[in-house]
Motif scaffolding. Structure first.
Motif, PDB file in Angstrom:
ATOM      1  N   GLU A  21       0.912  -1.451   0.159  1.00  0.00           N
ATOM      2  CA  GLU A  21      -0.020   0.054  -0.016  1.00  0.00           C
ATOM      3  C   GLU A  21       0.887   1.185   0.095  1.00  0.00           C
ATOM      4  O   GLU A  21       2.010   1.300   0.600  1.00  0.00           O
ATOM      5  N   GLU A  22       0.315   2.151  -0.715  1.00  0.00           N
ATOM      6  CA  GLU A  22       1.097   3.316  -0.738  1.00  0.00           C
ATOM      7  C   GLU A  22       1.095   4.262   0.557  1.00  0.00           C
ATOM      8  O   GLU A  22       0.188   4.151   1.347  1.00  0.00           O
ATOM      9  N   GLY A  23       2.103   5.028   0.715  1.00  0.00           N
ATOM     10  CA  GLY A  23       2.002   6.074   1.945  1.00  0.00           C
ATOM     11  C   GLY A  23       2.366   5.307   3.195  1.00  0.00           C
ATOM     12  O   GLY A  23       2.453   6.024   4.158  1.00  0.00           O
ATOM     13  N   HIS A  24       2.997   4.220   3.288  1.00  0.00           N
ATOM     14  CA  HIS A  24       3.428   3.609   4.361  1.00  0.00           C
ATOM     15  C   HIS A  24       4.977   3.470   4.394  1.00  0.00           C
ATOM     16  O   HIS A  24       5.596   3.080   3.395  1.00  0.00           O
ATOM     17  N   LEU A  25       5.757   4.153   5.493  1.00  0.00           N
ATOM     18  CA  LEU A  25       7.069   3.811   5.567  1.00  0.00           C
ATOM     19  C   LEU A  25       7.636   2.878   6.496  1.00  0.00           C
ATOM     20  O   LEU A  25       8.550   2.392   6.284  1.00  0.00           O
ATOM     21  N   PHE A  26       6.774   2.452   7.150  1.00  0.00           N
ATOM     22  CA  PHE A  26       7.160   1.264   8.168  1.00  0.00           C
ATOM     23  C   PHE A  26       5.882   0.063   8.150  1.00  0.00           C
ATOM     24  O   PHE A  26       4.817   0.320   7.803  1.00  0.00           O
ATOM     25  N   ASN A  27       6.618  -0.914   8.467  1.00  0.00           N
ATOM     26  CA  ASN A  27       5.733  -2.243   8.583  1.00  0.00           C
ATOM     27  C   ASN A  27       5.731  -2.536  10.280  1.00  0.00           C
ATOM     28  O   ASN A  27       7.001  -2.443  10.742  1.00  0.00           O
ATOM     29  N   GLY A  28       4.824  -3.022  10.954  1.00  0.00           N
ATOM     30  CA  GLY A  28       4.854  -3.518  12.064  1.00  0.00           C
ATOM     31  C   GLY A  28       3.732  -3.486  12.862  1.00  0.00           C
ATOM     32  O   GLY A  28       2.684  -3.445  12.216  1.00  0.00           O
ATOM     33  N   THR A  29       3.686  -3.467  14.451  1.00  0.00           N
ATOM     34  CA  THR A  29       2.687  -3.490  15.274  1.00  0.00           C
ATOM     35  C   THR A  29       2.856  -2.257  16.039  1.00  0.00           C
ATOM     36  O   THR A  29       4.128  -2.043  16.632  1.00  0.00           O
ATOM     37  N   ILE A  30       1.638  -1.480  16.509  1.00  0.00           N
ATOM     38  CA  ILE A  30       1.807  -0.779  17.328  1.00  0.00           C
ATOM     39  C   ILE A  30       0.705  -0.946  18.340  1.00  0.00           C
ATOM     40  O   ILE A  30      -0.536  -1.187  18.016  1.00  0.00           O
ATOM     41  N   LYS A  31       1.170  -1.041  19.679  1.00  0.00           N
ATOM     42  CA  LYS A  31       0.077  -1.259  20.836  1.00  0.00           C
ATOM     43  C   LYS A  31       0.021   0.190  21.661  1.00  0.00           C
ATOM     44  O   LYS A  31       0.769   1.134  21.192  1.00  0.00           O
ATOM     45  N   GLU A  32      -0.534   0.103  22.725  1.00  0.00           N
ATOM     46  CA  GLU A  32      -0.722   1.241  23.713  1.00  0.00           C
ATOM     47  C   GLU A  32       0.379   2.440  23.843  1.00  0.00           C
ATOM     48  O   GLU A  32       0.558   3.279  23.361  1.00  0.00           O
ATOM     49  N   ASN A  33       1.693   1.772  24.152  1.00  0.00           N
ATOM     50  CA  ASN A  33       2.818   2.386  24.551  1.00  0.00           C
ATOM     51  C   ASN A  33       3.993   1.681  24.107  1.00  0.00           C
ATOM     52  O   ASN A  33       4.999   1.955  24.587  1.00  0.00           O
TER      53      ASN A  33
END
Length: 161
Positions: free
Chosen positions: A41-53
């Motif tokens: 997908e266009e516009g993403h610089l990173f792959n990964g997971t983001i949780k609360e903190n």
């Protein structure tokens, strides 16, 4: 000094942890690093997971790169913004192969040096091990600089509403 290439960094941001997470979320595609997914997908610089903190991300790449750092981060709020604790490391598969070939080359050097009585072969194996290890550290550190620049740019994004 750790055996596998790693680096840590502490950043102080005027953004709150929620704003940092929001900014990261805008440029990060939620992926499982162990899953095979070729959709881009266009516009993403990173792959990964983001949780609360917490987050675990890596740069989006177009071709395979064994020395791409995995960035693991933890965010803590402060009265004036937030503090980010970042750990840059090799992906587990890259660390495995670096360790495997270091172990094999050192094992061969011991075999050639002590059992086969072939000192030149033993030295060649040691040189291979050292060069492979130095190559890994050098390229990993170069890739960290690329990831750091992009990550720091994200932290400088204007506050979200």
């Amino acid at each position: 000094m750790p055996f596998f290439p790693t680096q840590s960094e502490i950043l102080v941001s005027s953004l709150s942890s929620k704003e940092v997470i929001s900014n990261l979320g805008k440029v990060t595609k939620d992926v499982n690093f162990l899953a095979y997914d070729r959709t881009q997908e266009e516009g993403h610089l990173f792959n990964g997971t983001i949780k609360e903190n917490r987050f675990s991300i890596s740069l989006v790449i177009q071709k395979a790169d064994s020395f791409l750092p995995l960035i693991k981060g933890k965010i803590e709020d402060t009265p004036m913004g937030s503090i980010l604790f970042l750990e840059y490391s090799l992906f587990p598969s890259s660390a495995f192969f670096l360790g495997f070939w270091s172990f094999v080359s050192m094992g061969l050097s011991i075999f050639f040096g002590f059992f086969a009585n072939q000192i030149w072969y033993a030295l060649i194996c040691v040189v291979f091990c050292v060069l492979n290890y130095a190559f890994a550290w050098t390229h990993f550190n170069r890739k960290i600089k690329n990831s750091q620049k992009i990550f720091h740019d994200i932290l400088e994004m204007k506050k979200t509403d």
